[in-house]
Scaffold this active site. Structure first.
Site, PDB file in Angstrom:
ATOM      1  N   ARG A  15      92.692  64.338  59.612  1.00  0.00           N
ATOM      2  CA  ARG A  15      93.445  63.248  60.225  1.00  0.00           C
ATOM      3  C   ARG A  15      94.852  63.691  60.614  1.00  0.00           C
ATOM      4  O   ARG A  15      95.329  64.734  60.189  1.00  0.00           O
ATOM      5  CB  ARG A  15      93.527  62.062  59.243  1.00  0.00           C
ATOM      6  CG  ARG A  15      92.216  61.362  59.035  1.00  0.00           C
ATOM      7  CD  ARG A  15      92.283  60.333  57.932  1.00  0.00           C
ATOM      8  NE  ARG A  15      92.351  60.943  56.616  1.00  0.00           N
ATOM      9  CZ  ARG A  15      92.439  60.270  55.466  1.00  0.00           C
ATOM     10  NH1 ARG A  15      92.476  58.973  55.479  1.00  0.00           N
ATOM     11  NH2 ARG A  15      92.477  60.901  54.314  1.00  0.00           N
ATOM     12  N   LYS A  75      98.038  62.803  53.924  1.00  0.00           N
ATOM     13  CA  LYS A  75      97.859  63.104  52.497  1.00  0.00           C
ATOM     14  C   LYS A  75      99.203  63.450  51.856  1.00  0.00           C
ATOM     15  O   LYS A  75     100.173  63.806  52.535  1.00  0.00           O
ATOM     16  CB  LYS A  75      96.896  64.284  52.304  1.00  0.00           C
ATOM     17  CG  LYS A  75      95.483  63.999  52.758  1.00  0.00           C
ATOM     18  CD  LYS A  75      94.890  62.732  52.187  1.00  0.00           C
ATOM     19  CE  LYS A  75      94.411  62.891  50.773  1.00  0.00           C
ATOM     20  NZ  LYS A  75      93.719  61.650  50.295  1.00  0.00           N
ATOM     21  N   TYR A  94     100.328  58.672  52.105  1.00  0.00           N
ATOM     22  CA  TYR A  94      99.657  58.404  50.831  1.00  0.00           C
ATOM     23  C   TYR A  94     100.219  59.383  49.810  1.00  0.00           C
ATOM     24  O   TYR A  94     100.314  60.593  50.091  1.00  0.00           O
ATOM     25  CB  TYR A  94      98.146  58.658  50.933  1.00  0.00           C
ATOM     26  CG  TYR A  94      97.375  57.637  51.738  1.00  0.00           C
ATOM     27  CD1 TYR A  94      97.320  56.306  51.349  1.00  0.00           C
ATOM     28  CD2 TYR A  94      96.655  58.017  52.869  1.00  0.00           C
ATOM     29  CE1 TYR A  94      96.590  55.371  52.079  1.00  0.00           C
ATOM     30  CE2 TYR A  94      95.920  57.084  53.603  1.00  0.00           C
ATOM     31  CZ  TYR A  94      95.902  55.757  53.190  1.00  0.00           C
ATOM     32  OH  TYR A  94      95.178  54.842  53.918  1.00  0.00           O
ATOM     33  N   HIS A  96      99.786  58.558  45.841  1.00  0.00           N
ATOM     34  CA  HIS A  96      99.052  58.415  44.574  1.00  0.00           C
ATOM     35  C   HIS A  96      99.763  59.201  43.466  1.00  0.00           C
ATOM     36  O   HIS A  96      99.172  60.060  42.811  1.00  0.00           O
ATOM     37  CB  HIS A  96      97.595  58.891  44.730  1.00  0.00           C
ATOM     38  CG  HIS A  96      96.812  58.050  45.694  1.00  0.00           C
ATOM     39  ND1 HIS A  96      96.323  56.801  45.375  1.00  0.00           N
ATOM     40  CD2 HIS A  96      96.457  58.262  46.982  1.00  0.00           C
ATOM     41  CE1 HIS A  96      95.700  56.285  46.424  1.00  0.00           C
ATOM     42  NE2 HIS A  96      95.770  57.142  47.416  1.00  0.00           N
ATOM     43  N   GLU A 118      99.863  53.518  49.805  1.00  0.00           N
ATOM     44  CA  GLU A 118      98.906  52.834  48.930  1.00  0.00           C
ATOM     45  C   GLU A 118      99.520  51.710  48.114  1.00  0.00           C
ATOM     46  O   GLU A 118      98.788  50.896  47.559  1.00  0.00           O
ATOM     47  CB  GLU A 118      98.195  53.843  47.997  1.00  0.00           C
ATOM     48  CG  GLU A 118      99.047  54.452  46.896  1.00  0.00           C
ATOM     49  CD  GLU A 118      99.837  55.667  47.359  1.00  0.00           C
ATOM     50  OE1 GLU A 118      99.838  55.981  48.564  1.00  0.00           O
ATOM     51  OE2 GLU A 118     100.479  56.308  46.499  1.00  0.00           O
ATOM     52  N   ASP A 270      87.145  57.715  43.399  1.00  0.00           N
ATOM     53  CA  ASP A 270      88.583  58.016  43.333  1.00  0.00           C
ATOM     54  C   ASP A 270      89.275  57.263  42.200  1.00  0.00           C
ATOM     55  O   ASP A 270      90.406  57.581  41.844  1.00  0.00           O
ATOM     56  CB  ASP A 270      89.272  57.757  44.675  1.00  0.00           C
ATOM     57  CG  ASP A 270      89.117  56.321  45.146  1.00  0.00           C
ATOM     58  OD1 ASP A 270      88.236  55.608  44.640  1.00  0.00           O
ATOM     59  OD2 ASP A 270      89.898  55.901  46.017  1.00  0.00           O
TER      60      ASP A 270
HETATM   61  P1  NAD Z   1      88.472  45.710  46.770  1.00  0.00           P
HETATM   62  O1  NAD Z   1      89.545  45.338  45.811  1.00  0.00           O
HETATM   63  O2  NAD Z   1      88.509  45.170  48.147  1.00  0.00           O
HETATM   64  O3  NAD Z   1      87.040  45.300  46.159  1.00  0.00           O
HETATM   65  C1  NAD Z   1      86.664  45.552  44.851  1.00  0.00           C
HETATM   66  C2  NAD Z   1      85.701  44.465  44.410  1.00  0.00           C
HETATM   67  O4  NAD Z   1      85.160  44.840  43.138  1.00  0.00           O
HETATM   68  C3  NAD Z   1      86.352  43.096  44.243  1.00  0.00           C
HETATM   69  O5  NAD Z   1      85.716  42.133  45.073  1.00  0.00           O
HETATM   70  C4  NAD Z   1      86.142  42.799  42.761  1.00  0.00           C
HETATM   71  O6  NAD Z   1      85.935  41.416  42.488  1.00  0.00           O
HETATM   72  C5  NAD Z   1      84.906  43.625  42.470  1.00  0.00           C
HETATM   73  N1  NAD Z   1      84.632  43.859  41.061  1.00  0.00           N
HETATM   74  C6  NAD Z   1      85.495  44.047  40.034  1.00  0.00           C
HETATM   75  N2  NAD Z   1      84.805  44.176  38.871  1.00  0.00           N
HETATM   76  C7  NAD Z   1      83.485  44.088  39.181  1.00  0.00           C
HETATM   77  C8  NAD Z   1      82.286  44.133  38.437  1.00  0.00           C
HETATM   78  N3  NAD Z   1      82.291  44.301  37.107  1.00  0.00           N
HETATM   79  N4  NAD Z   1      81.102  43.998  39.083  1.00  0.00           N
HETATM   80  C9  NAD Z   1      81.081  43.823  40.436  1.00  0.00           C
HETATM   81  N5  NAD Z   1      82.184  43.749  41.177  1.00  0.00           N
HETATM   82  C10 NAD Z   1      83.366  43.881  40.575  1.00  0.00           C
HETATM   83  O7  NAD Z   1      88.422  47.300  46.777  1.00  0.00           O
HETATM   84  P2  NAD Z   1      87.857  48.222  47.966  1.00  0.00           P
HETATM   85  O8  NAD Z   1      88.921  48.409  48.989  1.00  0.00           O
HETATM   86  O9  NAD Z   1      86.549  47.699  48.381  1.00  0.00           O
HETATM   87  O10 NAD Z   1      87.696  49.637  47.222  1.00  0.00           O
HETATM   88  C11 NAD Z   1      86.638  49.885  46.313  1.00  0.00           C
HETATM   89  C12 NAD Z   1      86.785  51.301  45.760  1.00  0.00           C
HETATM   90  O11 NAD Z   1      86.533  52.247  46.798  1.00  0.00           O
HETATM   91  C13 NAD Z   1      88.195  51.635  45.260  1.00  0.00           C
HETATM   92  O12 NAD Z   1      88.112  52.404  44.083  1.00  0.00           O
HETATM   93  C14 NAD Z   1      88.791  52.451  46.372  1.00  0.00           C
HETATM   94  O13 NAD Z   1      89.844  53.290  45.936  1.00  0.00           O
HETATM   95  C15 NAD Z   1      87.559  53.228  46.758  1.00  0.00           C
HETATM   96  N6  NAD Z   1      87.629  53.965  48.045  1.00  0.00           N
HETATM   97  C16 NAD Z   1      87.115  55.232  48.037  1.00  0.00           C
HETATM   98  C17 NAD Z   1      87.088  55.974  49.199  1.00  0.00           C
HETATM   99  C18 NAD Z   1      86.464  57.335  49.176  1.00  0.00           C
HETATM  100  O14 NAD Z   1      86.659  58.106  50.123  1.00  0.00           O
HETATM  101  N7  NAD Z   1      85.692  57.664  48.165  1.00  0.00           N
HETATM  102  C19 NAD Z   1      87.630  55.458  50.386  1.00  0.00           C
HETATM  103  C20 NAD Z   1      88.154  54.165  50.364  1.00  0.00           C
HETATM  104  C21 NAD Z   1      88.151  53.407  49.172  1.00  0.00           C
END
Ligand code: NAD
Length: 363
Positions: A15, A75, A94, A96, A118, A270
């Protein structure tokens, strides 16, 4: 203000932090923009594209860091970059910080001001500079899941949509936030049989209203999760408890309930992952298998679709870049609660409590 954009140097990062349209907008407001040569290549943006919009090209990162008042990046600065950051310089990217003492110490020593994408929280309490990457990762999770369900990728040999006479795949999505909702939308479009689980009943009501009929919105409890694991061909991990490690919703022993060749995409990797057997992987070596279940746990999924991700990120960051550059840092920060929430380090001092707490530093 002079705004500088160096080429990203973290591995597998394609990016870039500013598009030609951003250059145009900043120059129209009287700023000067320095772009390191080839910074946009990974996202399909050429030096010529930037030049045409009035940017000045620099041959080296050193030149960008030496001349710019504000550096915008994607990053966090890498160890090779720490020494390039100057006292008083603004960095907008970002970070972190809580995940890296080295980075925190490096930026404290630089005397710079670090504004973190973030932690920028808008008036509605959302994190608008994280949302676009969750949208990308959520949609991409189904694309990756479809790929790893193929037999040559060690999957069950399942087509998500099925075909007339053959049932579609069952997809279980843990967490119905931004990642989960975007995954569900794409999975539903494929014609899969989808279940999305969350603990937030208001969120489930909303999802139930907007999702098509092939998406069931279910309360996330242990009983339902176990029942879903026996049915699922593909499980998407998408839970988040802000500021905390992801809850381990699937235990190691639960994998035995899953069908051989089924796939887990733990997007929440993450934050430690919501599957006990999750460990971070990379785009170069994205999967591993435990108990016949294929695990995909890439921590920077959006990096693989650099062009889409760059455009999605820059759409969200540009208004804030314009705001920081326009008013001067102190005035902009005073006038904007979201910007205040994003300043993690101010001229070499931690000013964001969670970062201070992470390392026992004064704030
Ligand atoms: P978000 O806050 O929009 O959604 C998280 C959801 O999880 C919420 O609706 C919450 O109510 C729910 N939740 C909490 N506890 C729960 C449980 N016990 N059972 C079911 N649901 C539950 O977050 P998001 O933006 O959707 O991000 C989700 C994850 O993805 C984060 O950890 C974020 O950092 C990660 N992410 C990773 C990448 C990657 O490249 N791997 C990229 C973007 C985001």
């Amino acid at each position: 203000m002079i705004i500088g954009v160096p080429t990203e140097v973290k591995s597998d990062e394609y990016r870039v932090a500013l598009l030609p349209v951003g250059v145009e907008e900043l120059i129209a407001r009287g700023h000067q923009v320095l772009i390191q040569s080839a910074a946009g290549v990974g996202s399909g943006v050429t030096d010529e594209d930037y030049l045409q919009c009035g940017a000045e090209l620099c041959q080296t990162a050193d030149e960008v860091f030496e001349r710019a008042d504000m550096i915008i990046k994607v990053k966090e600065p890498q160890p090779d970059e720490y020494a390039k950051v100057r006292p008083g310089q603004i960095l907008f990217t970002y970070f972190h910080f809580a995940a890296s003492r080295d980075l925190t110490d490096g930026m404290l020593a630089s005397g710079s001001t670090c504004i973190a994408y973030e932690t920028l929280r808008d008036e509605q309490g959302r994190l608008p500079l994280l949302t676009p990457m969750s949208e990308v990762a959520g949609r991409m999770s189904i694309q990756e899941g479809a790929k790893y369900l193929e037999k040559p990728q060690m999957g069950r040999g399942i087509l998500l949509s099925g075909v007339p006479g053959v049932a579609p795949a069952h997809i279980t999505i843990l967490g119905g936030g931004v990642v989960g909702a975007n995954a569900a939308k794409i999975a539903a479009g494929f014609g899969a049989d989808v279940a999305i689980l969350d603990v937030n009943l208001d969120r489930l009501r909303y999802l139930d209203d907007v999702m098509p009929a092939n998406v069931d919105c279910l309360y996330s409890d242990r009983h339902t999760i176990l029942e879903q694991l026996t049915r699922a061909d593909l499980v998407i991990g998408a839970v988040l408890i802000p500021g905390a490690k992801a809850p381990r919703l699937v235990r190691a022993e639960d994998l035995k309930r899953m069908k051989p060749g089924s796939v887990v995409i733990d997007v929440a990797v993450d934050q430690g992952g919501c599957i006990e057997t999750t460990r971070p992987t990379t785009h170069r070596d994205p999967t591993y298998i435990i108990d016949d279940v294929v695990h995909y746990c890439v921590a920077n999924m959006p990096g693989a679709v650099g062009r889409t991700s760059t455009f999605a990120l820059c759409n969200a960051t540009l208004p804030w870049v314009i705001r920081i550059a326009g008013g001067g840092l102190m005035e902009s920060v005073k006038a904007s609660a979201p910007l205040r929430s994003a300043v993690n380090i101010y001229q070499g001092k931690v000013v964001h409590q969670p970062v201070a707490d992470a390392f026992g530093l004064p704030c």
